[in-house]
Motif scaffolding. Structure first.
Motif, PDB file in Angstrom:
ATOM      1  N   GLN A 209      47.058  57.018 -65.393  1.00 21.76           N
ATOM      2  CA  GLN A 209      47.763  58.523 -65.663  1.00 21.76           C
ATOM      3  C   GLN A 209      49.231  58.037 -66.820  1.00 21.76           C
ATOM      4  O   GLN A 209      49.311  58.619 -67.364  1.00 21.76           O
ATOM      5  N   CYS A 210      49.642  57.028 -66.098  1.00 20.97           N
ATOM      6  CA  CYS A 210      50.461  56.703 -67.239  1.00 20.97           C
ATOM      7  C   CYS A 210      51.486  55.310 -67.119  1.00 20.97           C
ATOM      8  O   CYS A 210      51.154  54.379 -65.570  1.00 20.97           O
ATOM      9  N   LEU A 211      51.564  55.234 -68.415  1.00 18.22           N
ATOM     10  CA  LEU A 211      51.995  54.105 -68.918  1.00 18.22           C
ATOM     11  C   LEU A 211      53.364  53.802 -69.864  1.00 18.22           C
ATOM     12  O   LEU A 211      52.975  54.393 -70.888  1.00 18.22           O
ATOM     13  N   ASP A 212      54.312  53.264 -69.062  1.00 18.00           N
ATOM     14  CA  ASP A 212      55.833  53.222 -69.573  1.00 18.00           C
ATOM     15  C   ASP A 212      55.854  52.156 -69.617  1.00 18.00           C
ATOM     16  O   ASP A 212      56.466  51.441 -68.881  1.00 18.00           O
ATOM     17  N   ALA A 213      55.974  51.710 -71.133  1.00 11.53           N
ATOM     18  CA  ALA A 213      56.593  51.101 -71.225  1.00 11.53           C
ATOM     19  C   ALA A 213      57.339  50.294 -72.344  1.00 11.53           C
ATOM     20  O   ALA A 213      57.928  49.682 -73.525  1.00 11.53           O
ATOM     21  N   HIS A 214      58.140  51.726 -72.707  1.00 13.38           N
ATOM     22  CA  HIS A 214      60.243  52.117 -73.442  1.00 13.38           C
ATOM     23  C   HIS A 214      60.647  51.200 -73.026  1.00 13.38           C
ATOM     24  O   HIS A 214      61.146  49.873 -72.008  1.00 13.38           O
ATOM     25  N   GLY A 215      60.739  50.206 -74.822  1.00 10.00           N
ATOM     26  CA  GLY A 215      62.145  49.162 -75.110  1.00 10.00           C
ATOM     27  C   GLY A 215      61.197  47.926 -74.292  1.00 10.00           C
ATOM     28  O   GLY A 215      62.267  46.993 -74.172  1.00 10.00           O
ATOM     29  N   CYS A 216      60.487  47.668 -74.076  1.00  2.95           N
ATOM     30  CA  CYS A 216      59.665  46.171 -74.080  1.00  2.95           C
ATOM     31  C   CYS A 216      60.196  45.563 -75.630  1.00  2.95           C
ATOM     32  O   CYS A 216      59.227  45.326 -76.520  1.00  2.95           O
ATOM     33  N   ILE A 217      60.862  45.253 -75.772  1.00  4.85           N
ATOM     34  CA  ILE A 217      61.474  44.486 -77.258  1.00  4.85           C
ATOM     35  C   ILE A 217      60.775  43.146 -77.503  1.00  4.85           C
ATOM     36  O   ILE A 217      60.340  43.416 -79.609  1.00  4.85           O
ATOM     37  N   SER A 218      60.636  42.385 -76.231  1.00  2.26           N
ATOM     38  CA  SER A 218      59.637  41.706 -77.465  1.00  2.26           C
ATOM     39  C   SER A 218      58.266  41.820 -77.205  1.00  2.26           C
ATOM     40  O   SER A 218      56.969  40.797 -77.519  1.00  2.26           O
ATOM     41  N   LEU A 219      57.492  42.784 -77.109  1.00  4.98           N
ATOM     42  CA  LEU A 219      56.015  43.409 -76.529  1.00  4.98           C
ATOM     43  C   LEU A 219      55.292  43.202 -78.478  1.00  4.98           C
ATOM     44  O   LEU A 219      55.617  43.978 -79.374  1.00  4.98           O
ATOM     45  N   LYS A 220      54.181  42.107 -78.363  1.00  4.79           N
ATOM     46  CA  LYS A 220      53.255  42.037 -79.558  1.00  4.79           C
ATOM     47  C   LYS A 220      52.317  43.105 -79.672  1.00  4.79           C
ATOM     48  O   LYS A 220      51.637  43.292 -80.749  1.00  4.79           O
ATOM     49  N   THR A 221      51.163  42.608 -78.433  1.00  4.94           N
ATOM     50  CA  THR A 221      49.563  42.647 -78.266  1.00  4.94           C
ATOM     51  C   THR A 221      49.407  43.529 -76.949  1.00  4.94           C
ATOM     52  O   THR A 221      50.337  43.316 -76.452  1.00  4.94           O
ATOM     53  N   VAL A 222      47.853  43.890 -77.097  1.00  4.94           N
ATOM     54  CA  VAL A 222      47.847  44.700 -75.856  1.00  4.94           C
ATOM     55  C   VAL A 222      46.643  44.246 -75.975  1.00  4.94           C
ATOM     56  O   VAL A 222      46.005  43.598 -76.905  1.00  4.94           O
ATOM     57  N   ALA A 223      45.403  43.865 -75.012  1.00  2.00           N
ATOM     58  CA  ALA A 223      44.272  43.968 -75.346  1.00  2.00           C
ATOM     59  C   ALA A 223      42.673  43.800 -75.428  1.00  2.00           C
ATOM     60  O   ALA A 223      43.626  45.752 -75.853  1.00  2.00           O
ATOM     61  N   VAL A 224      41.733  44.261 -75.687  1.00  2.00           N
ATOM     62  CA  VAL A 224      40.754  44.817 -76.042  1.00  2.00           C
ATOM     63  C   VAL A 224      39.664  44.536 -75.147  1.00  2.00           C
ATOM     64  O   VAL A 224      39.190  44.190 -74.677  1.00  2.00           O
ATOM     65  N   PRO A 225      39.273  46.144 -74.374  1.00  2.00           N
ATOM     66  CA  PRO A 225      40.102  46.968 -74.566  1.00  2.00           C
ATOM     67  C   PRO A 225      41.852  46.901 -74.079  1.00  2.00           C
ATOM     68  O   PRO A 225      42.324  46.253 -73.511  1.00  2.00           O
ATOM     69  N   LEU A 226      42.348  47.569 -74.472  1.00  2.00           N
ATOM     70  CA  LEU A 226      43.639  48.423 -73.138  1.00  2.00           C
ATOM     71  C   LEU A 226      43.391  48.455 -72.177  1.00  2.00           C
ATOM     72  O   LEU A 226      44.213  48.317 -70.687  1.00  2.00           O
ATOM     73  N   ALA A 227      42.782  49.420 -71.523  1.00  2.00           N
ATOM     74  CA  ALA A 227      42.379  49.465 -69.694  1.00  2.00           C
ATOM     75  C   ALA A 227      41.215  49.639 -69.800  1.00  2.00           C
ATOM     76  O   ALA A 227      39.646  50.037 -70.982  1.00  2.00           O
ATOM     77  N   LEU A 228      40.250  49.235 -68.382  1.00  2.00           N
ATOM     78  CA  LEU A 228      38.483  49.417 -68.323  1.00  2.00           C
ATOM     79  C   LEU A 228      38.334  51.104 -68.922  1.00  2.00           C
ATOM     80  O   LEU A 228      39.633  52.332 -68.344  1.00  2.00           O
ATOM     81  N   LEU A 229      37.453  51.522 -69.006  1.00  2.00           N
ATOM     82  CA  LEU A 229      37.092  52.772 -69.192  1.00  2.00           C
ATOM     83  C   LEU A 229      36.156  52.723 -68.513  1.00  2.00           C
ATOM     84  O   LEU A 229      34.892  51.825 -67.292  1.00  2.00           O
ATOM     85  N   MET A 230      36.050  53.779 -67.033  1.00  2.00           N
ATOM     86  CA  MET A 230      35.025  54.418 -66.372  1.00  2.00           C
ATOM     87  C   MET A 230      34.636  55.971 -66.013  1.00  2.00           C
ATOM     88  O   MET A 230      35.045  56.462 -66.772  1.00  2.00           O
ATOM     89  N   PRO A 231      33.310  55.923 -65.972  1.00  2.00           N
ATOM     90  CA  PRO A 231      33.139  57.872 -66.002  1.00  2.00           C
ATOM     91  C   PRO A 231      33.814  57.588 -64.741  1.00  2.00           C
ATOM     92  O   PRO A 231      34.688  57.860 -63.672  1.00  2.00           O
ATOM     93  N   THR A 232      34.445  59.569 -65.262  1.00  2.00           N
ATOM     94  CA  THR A 232      35.453  59.835 -63.985  1.00  2.00           C
ATOM     95  C   THR A 232      35.079  61.448 -63.286  1.00  2.00           C
ATOM     96  O   THR A 232      34.708  62.342 -64.310  1.00  2.00           O
ATOM     97  N   THR A 233      35.516  61.629 -62.512  1.00  6.36           N
ATOM     98  CA  THR A 233      35.286  63.514 -62.161  1.00  6.36           C
ATOM     99  C   THR A 233      37.269  64.157 -62.347  1.00  6.36           C
ATOM    100  O   THR A 233      37.001  64.657 -62.127  1.00  6.36           O
ATOM    101  N   GLN A 234      37.882  62.456 -62.441  1.00 11.45           N
ATOM    102  CA  GLN A 234      39.265  63.402 -62.619  1.00 11.45           C
ATOM    103  C   GLN A 234      39.570  64.611 -63.899  1.00 11.45           C
ATOM    104  O   GLN A 234      39.345  63.689 -64.980  1.00 11.45           O
ATOM    105  N   GLN A 235      40.710  65.147 -64.243  1.00 12.54           N
ATOM    106  CA  GLN A 235      40.628  65.392 -64.842  1.00 12.54           C
ATOM    107  C   GLN A 235      41.999  66.024 -65.421  1.00 12.54           C
ATOM    108  O   GLN A 235      43.217  66.855 -65.529  1.00 12.54           O
ATOM    109  N   VAL A 236      42.596  64.900 -65.215  1.00  6.22           N
ATOM    110  CA  VAL A 236      44.460  64.810 -65.091  1.00  6.22           C
ATOM    111  C   VAL A 236      44.832  63.760 -66.498  1.00  6.22           C
ATOM    112  O   VAL A 236      43.909  63.178 -66.493  1.00  6.22           O
TER     113      VAL A 236
END
Length: 467
Positions: A209-236
């Protein structure tokens, strides 16, 4: 001593002269022990089989005794600001009831023991301001059945860690999260703020529901995909924050937007199944450094307002939602208490119904306390909201009118109460989002193909999952 055996609660907070508990202290009924702020307390020994809450925060202990494995009912272990703590015992995994482990500020702690068991009941792990260099493997062990790993199947989650909250804020040594973090299917919130050495983010689990990477001054890359995708019943709603990540590469920004788009499809589908398509809030929001509205937005304007003209019958052409974008200039703006919000008000001019006017937040910052956060330079905020079904709104009002073709959209930066005067919206964008279409124009063929392939596969799985 006989009377003490029936003691359930003991509070010795702030006893600065206390260095240890009496020897052979046997408190059979004790459930809560508070030694917070006992700054000279170095040696912890206790026999209490019913202990559930143990607060050793602010003490001078260097390690925990092996006898801690006897605390089979322990739910909370608080070691916050134990600056002398150098190690944790291997028997930590024996604490089968442990749900919350607080190690915030244990700056001498550099690693976890090589625990072979999964602490599957652990829900909150706070490692902020520690010196650990990699995530503890106690979170990442898969359940094995006949020597075969079974947790690779995303729908089989028996035995997978129940961890929901992970905090690594202020860690100066972690360079990456490791690929196994994607297995933490229950993880809702990751705090990576000010992880100065973090270079990349691995594929994340699907229910964040939340990824907070504020101030990660060396961060260059993220994975492909950034996160797994799954069917969900959540509405958050979900939020992915990359403010002040000045080294973030354009390919990483594209992937963040690609994932946010696909995630919004899944949440929108869940809303459509359960709420008949009505949602006047952002499903997915993200922000990162930048100064341009992505080219795939069909309507772009300078300033904080735009007035798009929509194609006729746009509600019947496969649109599944709305994308909103704002470029906000910050002059070292300082905020605390999660009070910065980017809001959007949208009005459809030729529909006379209250349901055709809506406000939504397309970005915000999340703080867990009163810590001040400074935002530098110019940032891109993008939010996706669910399909606003004008026809259904009209049917509820017993009115049958044409689908609107004109809209008025205004963005504003607020502190929750008032407008923030020293933050300026430089540009803004609006676009209808379709099941397939031109939204991906500026993301690159490789990213788009990957994104569409994953999304379509998981959407096909929805029918199977909820049968």
């Amino acid at each position: 001593m006989k009377n003490m055996k029936s003691l359930v609660f003991m509070n010795l907070r702030g006893c600065v002269m206390l260095s240890s508990l009496p020897e052979r202290l046997h408190l059979i009924s004790l459930k809560t022990l508070i030694l917070s702020g006992c700054s000279r307390f170095k040696k912890f020994e206790l026999n209490s089989e019913n202990l559930e809450f143990l607060h050793l925060d602010g003490t001078a202990i260097k390690n925990l005794p092996k006898s801690i494995k006897n605390f089979q009912k322990l739910v909370l272990l608080n070691l916050k600001d134990c600056k002398m703590l150098e190690s944790l015992p291997y028997c930590l995994a024996k604490l089968k009831a442990l749900e919350e482990l607080i190690l915030s500020g244990c700056e001498s702690l550099t690693r976890f023991p090589d625990i072979k068991e999964n602490m599957k009941n652990l829900q909150i792990l706070l490692l902020d301001r520690t010196s650990i260099k990699e995530l503890p493997n106690m979170l990442l062990h898969c359940v094995k059945c006949k020597d075969q790993v079974v947790c690779r199947q995303p729908f089989r989650m028996n035995g997978v860690s129940l961890l929901r909250h992970l905090c690594l804020r202020g860690n100066k040594d972690i360079c990456s999260l490791g690929s196994s973090i994607s297995q933490l299917y229950h993880l809702k919130w990751i705090d990576l703020k000010y992880c100065d050495s973090l270079l990349s983010i691995s594929t994340l689990p699907p229910n964040l529901q939340c990824l907070d990477a504020h101030g990660c001054i060396s961060l260059k890359t993220v994975a492909v995909p950034l996160a797994l995708l799954m069917p969900t019943t959540q509405q958050v709603p979900a939020s992915f924050i990359f403010t002040n990540c000045g080294k973030l590469e354009q390919a990483a920004k594209n992937q963040i937007v690609c994932y946010a788009h696909s995630k919004s499809h899944l949440l929108s589908d869940a809303l459509n199944r359960h709420n008949k398509g009505f949602a006047f809030e952002t499903l997915v929001a993200t922000c990162f450094p930048g100064s341009e509205v992505p080219a795939w937005f069909s309507h772009i304007a300078s300033g904080a307002e735009l007035y798009p003209e929509l194609p006729g019958h746009w509600s019947e052409n496969g649109s599944v939602g709305i994308a909103l974008c704002a470029i906000v200039s910050f002059e070292h703006y300082k905020t605390r208490n999660n009070n910065l919000q980017l809001k959007c008000r949208c009005e459809f001019d030729d529909v006379e119904t209250l349901s055709s006017n809506f406000n939504c937040h397309i970005g915000g910052l999340f703080e867990t306390g009163d810590e001040e956060r400074t935002i530098k330079s110019t940032h891109v905020f993008i939010g996706y909201t669910n399909w606003l079904d004008i026809e259904k709104c009209q049917e509820e009002d017993n009115k049958k009118k044409c689908v609107p073709t004109k809209a008025s959209i205004k963005f504003e930066v607020t502190n929750g109460t008032n407008d923030v005067t020293n933050c300026e919206v430089l540009k803004c964008g609006f676009s209808l989002v379709y099941e397939s279409g031109s939204w991906e124009a500026s993301l690159g063929t490789e990213c788009v193909t990957h994104c569409e392939g994953i999304l379509s596969g998981f959407l096909r799985g929805i029918k199977w999952l909820f049968q």
